[in-house]
Design an enzyme around this catalytic site. Structure first.
Site, PDB file in Angstrom:
ATOM      1  N   THR A 108       0.857  -1.185   0.000  1.00  0.00           N
ATOM      2  CA  THR A 108       0.000   0.000   0.000  1.00  0.00           C
ATOM      3  C   THR A 108       0.892   1.233   0.000  1.00  0.00           C
ATOM      4  O   THR A 108       1.615   1.492   0.963  1.00  0.00           O
ATOM      5  CB  THR A 108      -0.914   0.011   1.233  1.00  0.00           C
ATOM      6  OG1 THR A 108      -1.733  -1.153   1.211  1.00  0.00           O
ATOM      7  CG2 THR A 108      -1.798   1.250   1.246  1.00  0.00           C
TER       8      THR A 108
ATOM      9  N   LYS B 192      -6.869   1.500  -3.807  1.00  0.00           N
ATOM     10  CA  LYS B 192      -6.565   0.899  -2.511  1.00  0.00           C
ATOM     11  C   LYS B 192      -6.746   1.910  -1.388  1.00  0.00           C
ATOM     12  O   LYS B 192      -7.228   1.569  -0.300  1.00  0.00           O
ATOM     13  CB  LYS B 192      -5.132   0.358  -2.500  1.00  0.00           C
ATOM     14  CG  LYS B 192      -4.708  -0.300  -1.164  1.00  0.00           C
ATOM     15  CD  LYS B 192      -5.579  -1.493  -0.812  1.00  0.00           C
ATOM     16  CE  LYS B 192      -5.188  -2.123   0.524  1.00  0.00           C
ATOM     17  NZ  LYS B 192      -3.895  -2.826   0.514  1.00  0.00           N
TER      18      LYS B 192
ATOM     19  N   LYS C  72      -0.193   4.055   9.184  1.00  0.00           N
ATOM     20  CA  LYS C  72       0.422   4.217   7.860  1.00  0.00           C
ATOM     21  C   LYS C  72      -0.636   4.378   6.778  1.00  0.00           C
ATOM     22  O   LYS C  72      -0.613   5.347   6.006  1.00  0.00           O
ATOM     23  CB  LYS C  72       1.294   3.006   7.533  1.00  0.00           C
ATOM     24  CG  LYS C  72       1.819   2.994   6.085  1.00  0.00           C
ATOM     25  CD  LYS C  72       2.561   1.718   5.768  1.00  0.00           C
ATOM     26  CE  LYS C  72       1.675   0.511   5.639  1.00  0.00           C
ATOM     27  NZ  LYS C  72       0.930   0.492   4.355  1.00  0.00           N
TER      28      LYS C  72
END
Length: 304
Positions: A102, A178, A246
């Site tokens: 990601t 995503k 994150k």
């Protein structure tokens, strides 16, 4: 060049965590010779014991057809690809990189351009489905890249994924999708934890919460997947708390660059940061419920 008539690919899988290990074993089951690489040597030995290649990757680098990157963040992905011992400069022309990490869309575009400079294809290919689907070869992949990249990686994609969305010819589109998914997933987990612990203040037991709400309009895939971890008092990490600062941080960075306000994402992020501050970063992300429980003086299942 890769022989497109041969479905077998020589693969190096970088990152053997909960997702990466499942991806690597699925590729192995698909008939591909796979070198597993991780900073955790025990994971590498475990993978070799399941049939992974045991020879030194350095000696096989120029024979690789595909590199799968399933690491924590953009910095780690860049180190794998172009760091001091980066793999891309050692690959043959026509080899391919499948980046499942990601990362921000701008990073994916930069990696694609740098790979192209070495004659290497790059597929921006973030994943969804969790560790169980990874181990079963049933992931969903949000892919973006050139038709040549998709074609070269098709045998590998077929072995690790149930669904591959082709989102465009330019890297970055997969990572953008995503980010949208992670916004929803992170918020859903935090909201599930809030709803479950709110129910406890009203006498609704966690197991009854799961039984009833999973059959009601308020359910979600994340609720049905994560809430049972709380009921069982089992926070063995399938997806760690540490992932969310994150990933939601990436979402908020993208939002700022688009002058877009994302207040619900920001609120969810604070709960994960609080959980990490409580020392829960390595636990399953369902442990965000412990933040609510602590603040409300509640005792979750399995706790003294």
């Amino acid at each position: 060049m890769t022989d497109k008539t041969n479905p077998t690919r020589n693969v190096a899988a970088f990152g053997l965590g909960s997702m990466g290990y499942g991806i690597a074993t699925s590729a192995l089951r698909g008939g591909h010779p796979v070198w597993g690489v991780d900073i955790n040597r025990e994971q590498m030995r475990r993978f070799a014991g399941e049939g992974g290649q045991t020879g030194a990757l350095e000696e096989a680098a120029d024979r690789l057809d595909a590199v799968i990157v399933t690491v924590l963040n953009a910095a780690q992905a860049e180190a794998v690809l172009f760091g001091e011992n980066g793999i891309v400069p050692r690959l043959k022309a026509g080899a391919s990189v499948l980046c499942c990490a990601t990362v921000p869309p701008v990073f994916a575009r930069d990696m694609a351009a740098r790979c192209a400079g070495h004659g290497v294809h790059y597929l921006d290919a973030p994943i969804s489905g969790g560790s169980t689907k990874a181990s079963q070869g049933e992931l969903t992949i949000m892919g973006a890249g050139t038709p040549e990249a998709f074609a070269a990686l098709r045998p590998v994609l077929d072995s690790i994924a149930e669904t591959v969305f082709e989102l465009g010819d330019e890297a970055g589109a997969g990572s953008a999708m995503k980010a949208v998914n992670q916004l929803l997933a992170g918020v859903h987990i935090a909201t599930m934890a809030e709803a479950l612990t709110f129910g406890m203040t009203q006498g609704v037991a966690p197991d009854k919460f799961v039984e009833v709400i999973s059959q009601c309009a308020g359910t979600s895939w994340m609720l049905e997947n994560r809430a049972p971890h709380i009921v069982a008092g089992d926070y063995t990490p399938h997806s760690q708390i540490n992932i969310w600062p994150k990933d939601l941080g990436i979402v908020l960075d993208i939002a700022r660059s688009a002058s877009f306000s994302a207040p619900i994402t920001a609120a969810a992020l604070q709960q994960y940061l609080a959980a990490a501050g409580m020392g829960l970063g390595g636990e399953d992300d369902a442990a965000v419920a412990k933040v609510y429980a602590r603040n409300a003086g509640l005792t979750l299942p399995g706790e003294a």
